[in-house]
Design a protein around this motif. Structure first.
Motif, mmCIF file in Angstrom:
data_model
loop_
_atom_site.group_PDB
_atom_site.id
_atom_site.type_symbol
_atom_site.label_atom_id
_atom_site.label_comp_id
_atom_site.label_asym_id
_atom_site.label_seq_id
_atom_site.Cartn_x
_atom_site.Cartn_y
_atom_site.Cartn_z
ATOM 1 N N ILE A 89 31.891 55.121 0.499
ATOM 2 C CA ILE A 89 30.473 55.426 0.657
ATOM 3 C C ILE A 89 30.208 55.965 2.059
ATOM 4 C CG2 ILE A 89 28.196 54.306 0.834
ATOM 5 C CD1 ILE A 89 29.156 52.693 -1.735
ATOM 6 N N MET A 90 30.884 55.451 3.048
ATOM 7 C CA MET A 90 30.751 55.978 4.410
ATOM 8 C C MET A 90 31.281 57.414 4.484
ATOM 9 S SD MET A 90 29.071 53.973 6.278
ATOM 10 C CE MET A 90 29.339 54.878 7.799
ATOM 11 N N ASP A 91 32.213 57.757 3.594
ATOM 12 C CA ASP A 91 32.747 59.118 3.533
ATOM 13 C C ASP A 91 31.859 60.048 2.709
ATOM 14 O OD1 ASP A 91 34.936 58.548 5.133
ATOM 15 O OD2 ASP A 91 36.260 58.139 3.428
ATOM 16 N N GLY A 92 30.709 59.553 2.245
ATOM 17 C CA GLY A 92 29.758 60.396 1.542
ATOM 18 C C GLY A 92 29.772 60.266 0.027
ATOM 19 N N LYS A 93 30.617 59.412 -0.512
ATOM 20 C CA LYS A 93 30.667 59.248 -1.969
ATOM 21 C C LYS A 93 29.612 58.253 -2.428
ATOM 22 C CE LYS A 93 35.499 60.395 -2.205
ATOM 23 N NZ LYS A 93 36.856 59.934 -2.398
ATOM 24 N N ARG A 94 29.316 58.320 -3.710
ATOM 25 C CA ARG A 94 28.449 57.347 -4.378
ATOM 26 C C ARG A 94 29.309 56.640 -5.412
ATOM 27 N NH1 ARG A 94 22.771 58.355 -3.793
ATOM 28 N NH2 ARG A 94 22.477 60.154 -2.442
ATOM 29 N N ILE A 95 29.166 55.338 -5.488
ATOM 30 C CA ILE A 95 30.001 54.565 -6.404
ATOM 31 C C ILE A 95 29.117 53.675 -7.268
ATOM 32 C CG2 ILE A 95 31.879 52.903 -6.597
ATOM 33 C CD1 ILE A 95 32.820 53.884 -3.844
ATOM 34 N N TYR A 96 29.155 53.933 -8.569
ATOM 35 C CA TYR A 96 28.379 53.154 -9.521
ATOM 36 C C TYR A 96 29.329 52.563 -10.553
ATOM 37 C CZ TYR A 96 24.796 56.091 -7.446
ATOM 38 O OH TYR A 96 23.986 56.751 -6.551
ATOM 39 N N CYS A 97 29.265 51.267 -10.714
ATOM 40 C CA CYS A 97 30.120 50.577 -11.674
ATOM 41 C C CYS A 97 29.694 50.963 -13.094
ATOM 42 C CB CYS A 97 29.990 49.075 -11.455
ATOM 43 S SG CYS A 97 30.984 48.101 -12.570
ATOM 44 N N PRO A 98 30.610 51.485 -13.901
ATOM 45 C CA PRO A 98 30.256 51.914 -15.257
ATOM 46 C C PRO A 98 29.640 50.802 -16.108
ATOM 47 C CG PRO A 98 32.436 52.706 -14.678
ATOM 48 C CD PRO A 98 32.009 51.780 -13.576
ATOM 49 N N GLU A 99 30.068 49.558 -15.896
ATOM 50 C CA GLU A 99 29.529 48.444 -16.691
ATOM 51 C C GLU A 99 28.053 48.185 -16.406
ATOM 52 O OE1 GLU A 99 33.923 47.538 -16.119
ATOM 53 O OE2 GLU A 99 32.320 48.291 -14.868
ATOM 54 N N LEU A 100 27.559 48.705 -15.306
ATOM 55 C CA LEU A 100 26.162 48.468 -14.937
ATOM 56 C C LEU A 100 25.230 49.582 -15.353
ATOM 57 C CD1 LEU A 100 26.695 46.987 -11.368
ATOM 58 C CD2 LEU A 100 26.076 45.760 -13.469
ATOM 59 N N MET A 101 25.781 50.672 -15.848
ATOM 60 C CA MET A 101 24.936 51.796 -16.249
ATOM 61 C C MET A 101 24.275 51.518 -17.585
ATOM 62 S SD MET A 101 27.174 55.026 -15.223
ATOM 63 C CE MET A 101 27.831 55.179 -13.595
ATOM 64 N N ASP A 102 23.021 51.940 -17.681
ATOM 65 C CA ASP A 102 22.287 51.785 -18.929
ATOM 66 C C ASP A 102 22.887 52.683 -19.996
ATOM 67 O OD1 ASP A 102 20.567 50.123 -17.558
ATOM 68 O OD2 ASP A 102 19.074 51.686 -17.218
ATOM 69 N N ALA A 103 22.757 52.270 -21.237
ATOM 70 C CA ALA A 103 23.274 53.058 -22.353
ATOM 71 C C ALA A 103 22.625 54.432 -22.420
ATOM 72 C CB ALA A 103 23.048 52.315 -23.665
ATOM 73 N N ASP A 104 21.401 54.553 -21.933
ATOM 74 C CA ASP A 104 20.696 55.828 -22.001
ATOM 75 C C ASP A 104 20.805 56.634 -20.695
ATOM 76 O OD1 ASP A 104 19.139 54.129 -20.506
ATOM 77 O OD2 ASP A 104 17.248 54.680 -21.467
ATOM 78 N N SER A 105 21.769 56.295 -19.848
ATOM 79 C CA SER A 105 21.961 57.046 -18.601
ATOM 80 C C SER A 105 22.287 58.496 -18.926
ATOM 81 C CB SER A 105 23.092 56.451 -17.776
ATOM 82 O OG SER A 105 22.771 55.151 -17.378
ATOM 83 N N SER A 106 21.762 59.386 -18.115
ATOM 84 C CA SER A 106 21.990 60.807 -18.352
ATOM 85 C C SER A 106 23.416 61.196 -17.997
ATOM 86 C CB SER A 106 21.012 61.636 -17.522
ATOM 87 O OG SER A 106 21.383 61.584 -16.158
ATOM 88 N N ALA A 107 23.844 62.323 -18.478
ATOM 89 C CA ALA A 107 25.186 62.829 -18.178
ATOM 90 C C ALA A 107 25.353 63.029 -16.671
ATOM 91 C CB ALA A 107 25.432 64.137 -18.915
ATOM 92 N N ALA A 108 24.304 63.488 -16.004
ATOM 93 C CA ALA A 108 24.377 63.696 -14.553
ATOM 94 C C ALA A 108 24.600 62.370 -13.840
ATOM 95 C CB ALA A 108 23.104 64.358 -14.059
ATOM 96 N N GLU A 109 23.908 61.327 -14.309
ATOM 97 C CA GLU A 109 24.100 60.010 -13.708
ATOM 98 C C GLU A 109 25.527 59.532 -13.930
ATOM 99 O OE1 GLU A 109 19.521 58.392 -14.283
ATOM 100 O OE2 GLU A 109 21.075 57.797 -15.690
ATOM 101 N N LEU A 110 26.049 59.753 -15.130
ATOM 102 C CA LEU A 110 27.404 59.309 -15.436
ATOM 103 C C LEU A 110 28.447 60.070 -14.631
ATOM 104 C CD1 LEU A 110 27.072 58.867 -19.294
ATOM 105 C CD2 LEU A 110 27.107 57.084 -17.558
ATOM 106 N N ASP A 111 28.173 61.320 -14.274
ATOM 107 C CA ASP A 111 29.102 62.106 -13.459
ATOM 108 C C ASP A 111 29.276 61.523 -12.067
ATOM 109 O OD1 ASP A 111 29.617 63.877 -15.454
ATOM 110 O OD2 ASP A 111 28.175 65.381 -14.761
ATOM 111 N N ASP A 112 28.313 60.701 -11.631
ATOM 112 C CA ASP A 112 28.387 60.133 -10.282
ATOM 113 C C ASP A 112 29.343 58.959 -10.176
ATOM 114 O OD1 ASP A 112 26.740 61.814 -8.844
ATOM 115 O OD2 ASP A 112 24.941 60.806 -9.547
ATOM 116 N N VAL A 113 29.886 58.501 -11.294
ATOM 117 C CA VAL A 113 30.811 57.369 -11.235
ATOM 118 C C VAL A 113 32.041 57.792 -10.453
ATOM 119 C CG1 VAL A 113 32.237 55.791 -12.572
ATOM 120 C CG2 VAL A 113 29.997 56.461 -13.412
ATOM 121 N N ASN A 114 32.402 56.996 -9.478
ATOM 122 C CA ASN A 114 33.522 57.346 -8.603
ATOM 123 C C ASN A 114 34.839 56.856 -9.175
ATOM 124 O OD1 ASN A 114 35.374 56.877 -6.179
ATOM 125 N ND2 ASN A 114 33.750 58.192 -5.394
#
Length: 170
Positions: free
Chosen positions: A116-141
């Motif tokens: 994250i300090m290097d500029g990445k975003r990290i989202y745990c897939p298990e925490l994403m809502d079922a209706d998350s958009s494709a763009a949101e899902l692309d942010d999974v590191n």
């Protein structure tokens, strides 16, 4: 040196995370808060690089506090025990850089902070809502897809710390 504030209302977990992150050569925990209001005060006073925040705390939740923080000054990582509908979208709107499970492998926490300090975003897939958009899902590191040796969880921090300081665990 990555300067960190941790906000967690469970005091033992707060101290355990702080102690373990202080063991990292490139990290220093500069402040500990028991709620979102305290976290905001510490962030304004200490100007850390990163704030790890529990999602649900008294006085002000982690998401409410994250929304009040200028993400250019301090990157926020939200920690939670389990997924709740709508929280992932709120986390994205608050511009949090990480949204992680508390019981994720312990090595992932330090690794995630560095990424994250290097500029990445990290989202745990298990925490994403079922209706998350494709763009949101692309942010999974990719950090959640790494293969490697089995490692402990954040909860194992307690045992690790107690072992290091030679206190009984029972």
């Amino acid at each position: 040196m990555i300067r960190i504030v941790i906000a967690e209302d469970q005091e033992m977990l707060l101290e355990a995370m702080g102690s373990l992150l202080n063991l990292e050569d490139d990290m220093e925990v500069v402040g500990l808060a028991g709620n979102g209001e305290e976290a905001l005060t510490l962030i304004n006073q200490l100007q850390p690089d990163v704030c790890l925040m529990d999602i649900e705390m008294p006085k002000m939740t982690g998401l409410e506090a994250a929304k009040a923080i200028n993400s250019l000054l301090c990157k926020v990582i939200i920690l939670t025990t389990f997924a709740r509908p709508g929280y992932f979208g709120r986390a994205l709107k608050a511009d949090v850089r990480g949204y992680l499970l508390k019981d994720s492998p312990s090595e992932e926490l330090a690794s995630s902070i560095r990424s994250i300090m290097d500029g990445k975003r990290i989202y745990c897939p298990e925490l994403m809502d079922a209706d998350s958009s494709a763009a949101e899902l692309d942010d999974v590191n990719e950090v959640f897809n790494q293969k490697g040796k089995p490692i402990g969880t954040v909860r194992s921090y307690f045992s690790t710390i107690l072992d290091k300081i030679k206190l009984p665990t029972g």
